[in-house]
Write a protein that holds these residues in place. Structure first.
Motif, PDB file in Angstrom:
ATOM      1  N   ARG A   3       0.019   8.888   2.037  1.00  0.00           N
ATOM      2  CA  ARG A   3      -0.593   7.570   2.161  1.00  0.00           C
ATOM      3  C   ARG A   3      -0.509   7.065   3.598  1.00  0.00           C
ATOM      4  O   ARG A   3      -1.475   6.521   4.143  1.00  0.00           O
ATOM      5  CB  ARG A   3       0.108   6.579   1.234  1.00  0.00           C
ATOM      6  CG  ARG A   3      -0.127   6.815  -0.247  1.00  0.00           C
ATOM      7  CD  ARG A   3       0.721   5.873  -1.069  1.00  0.00           C
ATOM      8  NE  ARG A   3       0.734   6.252  -2.482  1.00  0.00           N
ATOM      9  CZ  ARG A   3       1.674   5.895  -3.346  1.00  0.00           C
ATOM     10  NH1 ARG A   3       2.667   5.114  -2.927  1.00  0.00           N
ATOM     11  NH2 ARG A   3       1.621   6.301  -4.606  1.00  0.00           N
ATOM     12  N   TYR A  43       0.825  -1.209   0.000  1.00  0.00           N
ATOM     13  CA  TYR A  43       0.000   0.000   0.000  1.00  0.00           C
ATOM     14  C   TYR A  43       0.858   1.257   0.000  1.00  0.00           C
ATOM     15  O   TYR A  43       0.593   2.206  -0.746  1.00  0.00           O
ATOM     16  CB  TYR A  43      -0.920  -0.002   1.218  1.00  0.00           C
ATOM     17  CG  TYR A  43      -1.544   1.350   1.519  1.00  0.00           C
ATOM     18  CD1 TYR A  43      -2.554   1.867   0.706  1.00  0.00           C
ATOM     19  CD2 TYR A  43      -1.099   2.123   2.590  1.00  0.00           C
ATOM     20  CE1 TYR A  43      -3.105   3.118   0.964  1.00  0.00           C
ATOM     21  CE2 TYR A  43      -1.646   3.360   2.858  1.00  0.00           C
ATOM     22  CZ  TYR A  43      -2.642   3.858   2.041  1.00  0.00           C
ATOM     23  OH  TYR A  43      -3.188   5.089   2.293  1.00  0.00           O
ATOM     24  N   LEU A  46      -2.946   8.370   6.415  1.00  0.00           N
ATOM     25  CA  LEU A  46      -4.371   8.124   6.181  1.00  0.00           C
ATOM     26  C   LEU A  46      -5.177   8.182   7.472  1.00  0.00           C
ATOM     27  O   LEU A  46      -6.284   8.731   7.510  1.00  0.00           O
ATOM     28  CB  LEU A  46      -4.538   6.740   5.530  1.00  0.00           C
ATOM     29  CG  LEU A  46      -5.965   6.234   5.308  1.00  0.00           C
ATOM     30  CD1 LEU A  46      -6.664   7.085   4.264  1.00  0.00           C
ATOM     31  CD2 LEU A  46      -5.957   4.768   4.895  1.00  0.00           C
TER      32      LEU A  46
END
Length: 246
Positions: free
Chosen positions: A171, A29, A174
């Motif tokens: 990212r 991710y 988050l």
């Protein structure tokens, strides 16, 4: 005094190594290209070996000061411990070997080992803590194990947000609300420490005969270990700006 020495090293491992385990879990991710994955790994590169020292010392303290408790934990949770050790080896092999030979296939294979090993570590620690703290066995063990695995992942995201920059930081942040990664990291660290402490309350350690030697040695080593850990964190306090040696 013996139980405080054991708790210090065990909780230190959960908080410190929990961060690099979480980063490894979420590597696909966080890093969506080979370059991004290498930069993400650079976030934990200066820390993961030092973090593992805390587990090695914990095992030594457990064997030296609480041999009966060590035998009980290993006997009752032998399969979990074996899988945990295998996951540890696989994760570290991935970290060390991914950059040793050029080529996308080679690196992708070892990146997969990092992810699989990190998930294995998180799930095994989650299951082991759940067994000890809650006494759950069988299929229901999956639920608390997954909850603790999610905590490892959240801890890793907060750590990555502290270490990375640009789109990688976005990212990782988050769950941190932008610039709140330090607050999130402190919260997840406190939660992991609390879980570990509550697990320890359920144990009934009976000190062995080595305390007269090991406790003084441990009390001398603790300040040195903390100082070394603080020095590493201070030295690498800046955000990652590029790939590391891994």
């Amino acid at each position: 005094m013996e139980i405080f020495v054991l708790a210090f090293f065990a909780l230190g491992y959960l908080v410190l190594a929990g961060a690099d385990i979480g980063v490894g879990m979420l590597l696909p991710y966080l890093g969506r290209t080979p370059g991004e994955r290498r930069e993400t790994i650079a976030a934990i590169a200066p820390f993961f070996l030092g973090n593992e020292v805390w587990l090695v010392v914990t095992a030594g303290v457990l064997a030296g000061l609480f041999p009966a408790l060590e035998a009980e934990l290993l006997h009752e949770n032998y399969p979990l411990v074996v899988v945990l050790l295998l996951a540890w080896v696989v994760r570290d092999m991935g970290l060390w070997l991914r950059g040793r030979v050029p080529g996308r296939v080679w690196q992708a294979a070892w990146d997969g080992a990092i992810v699989a090993g990190s998930w294995g570590l998180a799930l095994c620690w989650g299951a082991l803590l759940s067994v000890v703290a809650l006494g759950i066995q069988g299929p229901l063990l999956v639920l608390p194990a997954l909850a603790l695995t999610a905590l490892f992942g959240t801890h890793g995201l907060a750590f990555a947000a502290l270490r990375l920059r640009g789109v990688l930081r976005e990212r990782a942040a988050l769950l941190s609300g932008g610039a709140g990664e330090l607050r999130t990291f402190a919260l997840t660290a406190a939660t992991l420490a609390t879980v570990g402490a509550l697990t320890g309350v359920r144990l009934e350690p009976v000190a062995g005969t080595s305390g007269a030697l090991l406790v003084p040695v441990s009390l001398v080593m603790i300040p040195l270990l903390v100082a070394a850990q603080a020095w590493v964190w201070w030295t690498f306090r800046h955000r990652v700006t590029g790939p590391s040696y891994l």
